[in-house]
Design an enzyme around this catalytic site. Structure first.
Site, PDB file in Angstrom:
ATOM      1  NE  ARG A 141      -3.849  -2.184   0.051  1.00  9.57           N
ATOM      2  CZ  ARG A 141      -3.659  -3.338  -0.604  1.00  9.57           C
ATOM      3  NH1 ARG A 141      -2.560  -3.508  -1.344  1.00  9.57           N
ATOM      4  NH2 ARG A 141      -4.553  -4.302  -0.538  1.00  9.57           N
ATOM      5  CB  SER A 179      -9.571  -0.732   3.585  1.00  6.59           C
ATOM      6  OG  SER A 179     -10.166  -1.879   3.039  1.00  6.59           O
ATOM      7  CD  GLU A 219      -5.808   0.503   2.502  1.00 12.12           C
ATOM      8  OE1 GLU A 219      -6.259   0.289   1.367  1.00 12.12           O
ATOM      9  OE2 GLU A 219      -5.643  -0.397   3.344  1.00 12.12           O
TER      10      GLU A 219
END
Length: 323
Positions: free
Chosen positions: A186, A235, A305
């Site tokens: 990520r 998320s 995130e």
């Protein structure tokens, strides 16, 4: 981040004056970011610029004084804007100038950074190119996928990137290889100031029926376990090593937890939702509260995130939890 000076887009636009002569894109002062982000919350952007194309973006950046801050946003699906707004210029690539996705050979898709991830998956299906089904379930744009190394269903963006075009703060063009993107979970190590404009993505020949079946699996999973019809940013936290963020949030008793108009989803508790009138303060406070409770239960320090940008409104600062 401390509160910023008052947002005054008209004054900034007047200050720039003739510098912007010849710019073809759309410039909006005091633009409401709550109309852009999927959370439908947050303060305004002092100036919002939507370039007509890559050349227009480069010309704008060359004309913009170096002291004026620039913030890049995508379609707003993974973004929390604080209530004090964003000073300087927010750049959002237009769908018309940067939203195309095309198969350029038997295994390669060329996509503009504003192309929705789902559009790339659809183009791959039509062209019989495998390896892009995971984009069918990611509610973002390719530019965000490049920056965040977006992934789902066991596949990540870094597995598909061949080369990326980008414009820097001085308006210069760069072409980056996969290795130069510096990918990790990520995350991309590419310079934060680079604005991705397009990418060549590599897949492999595949049967269309097989691709369709995998896309249907992704869609079914998403609609079954995620609050896809809510005002959400996807998320909220990255998965920690060896476990899932939602499991730790659930274990800490935070499923359904509410602060103001913000709530951790009952359906998928790593999804934060705006139940109707949540502010940026409500959403970020909820996230930090969840981080504190998870740490107290499991000793795990969750990492956001969702990207959080802008200034806090006066008297509405959120103090990050420090485990």
């Amino acid at each position: 981040m401390s509160p910023a000076a008052a947002i005054d887009g008209a004054a900034l636009l007047a200050r720039l004056g003739d510098r912007l002569a010849g710019i073809r894109g759309r410039i909006t002062p005091d633009a409401g970011m709550d109309k852009i982000t999927w959370f439908r919350a947050g303060g305004p952007a002092e100036l919002l610029f939507q370039p007509a194309d890559e050349a227009d973006l480069a010309a704008f950046l060359q004309a913009l004084p170096a002291e004026i801050p620039v913030t890049i946003v995508g379609i707003g699906s993974n973004l929390l804007v604080r209530d004090g707004g964003i000073t300087g210029v927010v750049i959002r690539l237009s769908a018309k100038g940067f939203g195309e996705a095309t198969a350029i050979d038997a295994t390669t898709i060329r996509a503009g950074a504003a192309a929705p991830d789902k559009r790339v998956a659809a183009v791959a299906l039509e062209a019989g190119i495998g390896g892009f089904h995971f984009y069918h379930g990611i509610p973002g744009s390719i530019g965000g996928a490049l920056r965040m190394n977006a992934g789902a269903n066991g596949t990540e963006t870094r597995e598909r990137v061949r080369s990326v075009r980008a414009i820097d703060r001085q308006g210069r063009l760069h072409v980056l290889s996969n290795a130069e993107m510096g990918y990790a979970y990520r995350h991309s190590g590419a310079a934060a100031g680079l604005i991705f404009t397009s990418v060549d993505l590599e897949g492999e020949p595949a049967d269309r029926a097989d691709i369709r079946a995998r896309m249907d699996e992704v869609q079914h999973h998403r609609e079954t376990v995620q609050p896809v019809r809510e005002k959400t940013g996807g998320s909220t936290f990255k998965n920690p090593d060896g476990t899932s963020a939602w499991k730790e949030i659930d274990r800490a008793g935070c499923r359904g937890l509410m602060i103001g108009g913000a709530q951790m989803s009952e359906l998928h508790c790593n999804f934060m939702i705006n139940t109707g009138a949540a502010t940026g303060f409500d959403l970020e406070t909820l996230g930090e509260t969840v981080r504190e409770r998870v740490f107290g239960t499991s000793g795990i320090d969750l990492h956001w995130e969702i990207k959080r940008i802008g200034a806090f409104a006066p008297g509405r600062e959120v103090v990050p939890f420090a485990g």
